[in-house]
Scaffold this active site. Structure first.
Site, PDB file in Angstrom:
ATOM      1  N   HIS A   1       0.878  -1.202   0.000  1.00 34.41           N
ATOM      2  CA  HIS A   1       0.000   0.000   0.000  1.00 34.41           C
ATOM      3  C   HIS A   1       0.899   1.230   0.000  1.00 34.41           C
ATOM      4  O   HIS A   1       1.506   1.562   1.017  1.00 34.41           O
ATOM      5  CB  HIS A   1      -0.916   0.013   1.236  1.00 34.41           C
ATOM      6  CG  HIS A   1      -1.837   1.202   1.290  1.00 34.41           C
ATOM      7  ND1 HIS A   1      -3.182   1.085   1.532  1.00 34.41           N
ATOM      8  CD2 HIS A   1      -1.618   2.528   1.148  1.00 34.41           C
ATOM      9  CE1 HIS A   1      -3.748   2.272   1.523  1.00 34.41           C
ATOM     10  NE2 HIS A   1      -2.805   3.175   1.305  1.00 34.41           N
TER      11      HIS A   1
ATOM     12  N   HIS B   1       1.516   5.393  -1.666  1.00 31.62           N
ATOM     13  CA  HIS B   1       1.131   6.582  -2.446  1.00 31.62           C
ATOM     14  C   HIS B   1       2.382   7.186  -3.070  1.00 31.62           C
ATOM     15  O   HIS B   1       3.296   7.587  -2.355  1.00 31.62           O
ATOM     16  CB  HIS B   1       0.465   7.624  -1.549  1.00 31.62           C
ATOM     17  CG  HIS B   1      -0.794   7.122  -0.911  1.00 31.62           C
ATOM     18  ND1 HIS B   1      -2.027   7.254  -1.492  1.00 31.62           N
ATOM     19  CD2 HIS B   1      -0.989   6.443   0.248  1.00 31.62           C
ATOM     20  CE1 HIS B   1      -2.947   6.693  -0.716  1.00 31.62           C
ATOM     21  NE2 HIS B   1      -2.340   6.190   0.343  1.00 31.62           N
TER      22      HIS B   1
ATOM     23  N   ARG C   1       1.962   9.602  -5.727  1.00 31.47           N
ATOM     24  CA  ARG C   1       1.569  10.885  -6.345  1.00 31.47           C
ATOM     25  C   ARG C   1       2.042  10.959  -7.790  1.00 31.47           C
ATOM     26  O   ARG C   1       2.236   9.959  -8.444  1.00 31.47           O
ATOM     27  CB  ARG C   1       2.092  12.090  -5.536  1.00 31.47           C
ATOM     28  CG  ARG C   1       1.938  11.997  -4.026  1.00 31.47           C
ATOM     29  CD  ARG C   1       0.517  11.852  -3.573  1.00 31.47           C
ATOM     30  NE  ARG C   1       0.438  11.991  -2.098  1.00 31.47           N
ATOM     31  CZ  ARG C   1      -0.531  11.478  -1.365  1.00 31.47           C
ATOM     32  NH1 ARG C   1      -1.510  10.780  -1.929  1.00 31.47           N
ATOM     33  NH2 ARG C   1      -0.541  11.649  -0.066  1.00 31.47           N
TER      34      ARG C   1
ATOM     35  N   LYS D   1      -9.161  -0.656  -5.838  1.00 33.16           N
ATOM     36  CA  LYS D   1      -9.211   0.003  -4.533  1.00 33.16           C
ATOM     37  C   LYS D   1     -10.588   0.592  -4.254  1.00 33.16           C
ATOM     38  O   LYS D   1     -11.125   1.342  -5.069  1.00 33.16           O
ATOM     39  CB  LYS D   1      -8.161   1.129  -4.514  1.00 33.16           C
ATOM     40  CG  LYS D   1      -8.215   2.026  -3.298  1.00 33.16           C
ATOM     41  CD  LYS D   1      -7.700   1.321  -2.050  1.00 33.16           C
ATOM     42  CE  LYS D   1      -7.895   2.179  -0.809  1.00 33.16           C
ATOM     43  NZ  LYS D   1      -6.690   2.312  -0.012  1.00 33.16           N
TER      44      LYS D   1
ATOM     45  N   HIS E   1     -10.257   0.657   1.914  1.00 30.66           N
ATOM     46  CA  HIS E   1     -10.060   1.657   2.977  1.00 30.66           C
ATOM     47  C   HIS E   1     -11.231   1.490   3.936  1.00 30.66           C
ATOM     48  O   HIS E   1     -12.355   1.873   3.611  1.00 30.66           O
ATOM     49  CB  HIS E   1     -10.012   3.084   2.405  1.00 30.66           C
ATOM     50  CG  HIS E   1      -9.754   4.108   3.470  1.00 30.66           C
ATOM     51  ND1 HIS E   1      -8.569   4.799   3.575  1.00 30.66           N
ATOM     52  CD2 HIS E   1     -10.523   4.529   4.511  1.00 30.66           C
ATOM     53  CE1 HIS E   1      -8.629   5.609   4.631  1.00 30.66           C
ATOM     54  NE2 HIS E   1      -9.806   5.465   5.211  1.00 30.66           N
TER      55      HIS E   1
ATOM     56  N   ASP F   1       1.504   2.534   3.568  1.00 31.54           N
ATOM     57  CA  ASP F   1       0.655   3.722   3.416  1.00 31.54           C
ATOM     58  C   ASP F   1       1.499   4.991   3.471  1.00 31.54           C
ATOM     59  O   ASP F   1       1.030   6.035   3.925  1.00 31.54           O
ATOM     60  CB  ASP F   1      -0.468   3.754   4.467  1.00 31.54           C
ATOM     61  CG  ASP F   1      -1.574   4.728   4.110  1.00 31.54           C
ATOM     62  OD1 ASP F   1      -1.601   5.207   2.959  1.00 31.54           O
ATOM     63  OD2 ASP F   1      -2.403   5.020   4.992  1.00 31.54           O
TER      64      ASP F   1
HETATM   65  C1  NCD Z   1      -3.616   8.932   2.243  1.00 34.75           C
HETATM   66  C2  NCD Z   1      -3.217  10.009   1.234  1.00 34.75           C
HETATM   67  O1  NCD Z   1      -2.652  11.014   1.648  1.00 34.75           O
HETATM   68  O2  NCD Z   1      -3.430   9.813   0.032  1.00 34.75           O
HETATM   69  N1  NCD Z   1      -3.582   9.514   3.549  1.00 34.75           N
HETATM   70  C3  NCD Z   1      -3.451   8.843   4.709  1.00 34.75           C
HETATM   71  O3  NCD Z   1      -3.541   9.456   5.763  1.00 34.75           O
HETATM   72  N2  NCD Z   1      -3.208   7.558   4.750  1.00 34.75           N
HETATM   73  C4  NCD Z   1      -4.951   8.402   1.881  1.00 34.75           C
HETATM   74  C5  NCD Z   1      -5.280   7.119   2.596  1.00 34.75           C
HETATM   75  O4  NCD Z   1      -4.658   6.074   2.346  1.00 34.75           O
HETATM   76  O5  NCD Z   1      -6.187   7.131   3.432  1.00 34.75           O
HETATM   77 ZN    ZN Z   2      -3.208   5.101   1.778  1.00 34.68          ZN
END
Ligand code: NCD
Ligand code: ZN
Length: 347
Positions: free
Chosen positions: A14, A16, A18, A100, A137, A248
């Site tokens: 998991h 991110h 961007r 997702k 989520h 995450d």
């Molecule tokens: C994530 C994000 O910033 O995209 N933020 C987070 O606090 N984990 C989104 C998510 O996974 O909930």
């Molecule tokens: Zn996340």
């Protein structure tokens, strides 16, 4: 006396990344240590079709520095308009690894998420048929429900009914933060997995709120009370193959975090593995880090464990991690565990 631990190269289930300048700055932080990662689709606009996923995958590969070996495992963002045939085709082609589910409004960039679960029934059935897992989520968005209870309520109101309505659908309850999440995963079969983040093994809600509000500890789902952190530690270090690492890691630039309405997300890509070694050693479970970080996830997704390895070393002096990663859009603060860590990744 230095100590070391060699494990198959870990994966992040998991993540991110961007886009644009932030993607270029954070991708090496993950690719340095991880072989693969499940890439979250919550861009603006989100990654909703196979064509979007292909274009995003190409941008990620273009941002990968020469000589780094990393495979992004793409996901699609489930909306009420998602076409079951597009999902099945993208999965069959190997373009996407999972889909997702964000309840609409649950977290960062989730406005296009699902409001009416009946409207995605056809997609979920097609996914069950195709063997495409659903990453979830797990928080309700009902304003009446206290933010600290949103995960527990989600299990009863949404997750359990959804799984019963779609037998055979493989589901990952992502970034679990409560004993309820741990217990729900344990009470089910191997078709349900649970990912756990690095930061939720380290902080509870006091770290976020006592002695001044700490915006860099604010993430969603929000950190809960200490008994829940202990339950997560027990699950992660138990050797149970249904629990595996999903960091995450979620970069937001400092002005967006240190604000009157700060964004949710902890950025842990840079130091996750040394922090995990610290946590697993504290729990006297260093021998189980390999399962949590390197083999349980591939087992769940039916992928091979990575052939390359990674070595963690412990030294007598604390490891210096960068405070921030500079991006063309501004600095991103690296998660600070609040204690010295003696582990680092060799090489
Ligand atoms: C994530 C994000 O910033 O995209 N933020 C987070 O606090 N984990 C989104 C998510 O996974 O909930
Ligand atoms: Zn996340």
């Amino acid at each position: 006396m230095s100590q070391s631990l060699t494990i198959p190269r870990p994966d992040d289930w998991h993540l991110h990344l961007r886009d644009g300048a932030v993607l270029r700055a954070v991708l090496p932080e993950t690719a340095r240590h991880f072989a693969r990662a499940i890439i979250m689709p919550n861009l603006v606009p989100p990654v909703v079709t196979a064509a979007d996923a292909r274009a995003y995958r190409d941008r990620i590969m273009a941002a990968l520095p020469e000589g780094m070996d990393f495979t992004p495992l793409m996901t699609l963002y489930l909306t009420e308009d998602t076409d079951p045939a597009d999902v099945a085709r993208a999965h069959a082609e190997g373009l996407i690894t999972a889909v997702k589910l964000y309840p609409a409004g649950a977290t960062t960039n989730s406005a296009s998420g699902v409001r009416d679960f009946d409207r995605v029934r056809g997609v979920l059935e097609a996914m069950a048929e195709a063997g495409c897992p659903l990453c979830v989520h797990g928080e309700v968005t009902d304003p009446e429900i206290d933010i600290f209870d949103r995960e527990a309520v989600f299990i009863d109101r949404v997750l359990d009914p959804l799984r019963r309505a779609t037998p055979g659908l493989r589901v990952i309850m992502e970034h679990i933060t409560t004993r309820n999440g741990v217990d729900y995963v344990k009470a089910n079969d191997a078709g349900l997995g649970g990912t756990i983040t690095t930061h939720h093994l380290i902080i509870n809600r006091n770290h976020l709120l006592v002695g001044g509000i700490k915006p860099h500890y604010y993430c969603l789902p929000v950190a809960k009370r200490e008994e829940h952190r202990q339950a997560l530690r027990a699950a992660a270090t138990s050797g149970d193959a249904r629990f595996f690492l999903g960091t995450d890691s979620a970069p937001h630039t400092d002005p967006n975090k240190e604000s009157a309405c700060g964004c949710a997300g902890c950025f842990t890509a840079t130091n996750t593995l040394p922090l995990l070694a610290h946590v697993f050693e504290e729990e006297r479970a260093l021998d189980r880090l390999e399962g949590f970080a390197s083999s349980h996830g591939p087992g769940f997704y039916g992928l091979p464990v990575n052939a390359r390895t990674l070595t963690l070393v412990k030294s007598d002096t604390p490891t210096q991690f960068p405070d921030k990663i500079d991006t063309g859009d501004g600095p991103v603060t690296v998660f600070d565990p609040g204690f010295p860590v003696y582990w680092s990744v060799a090489g």
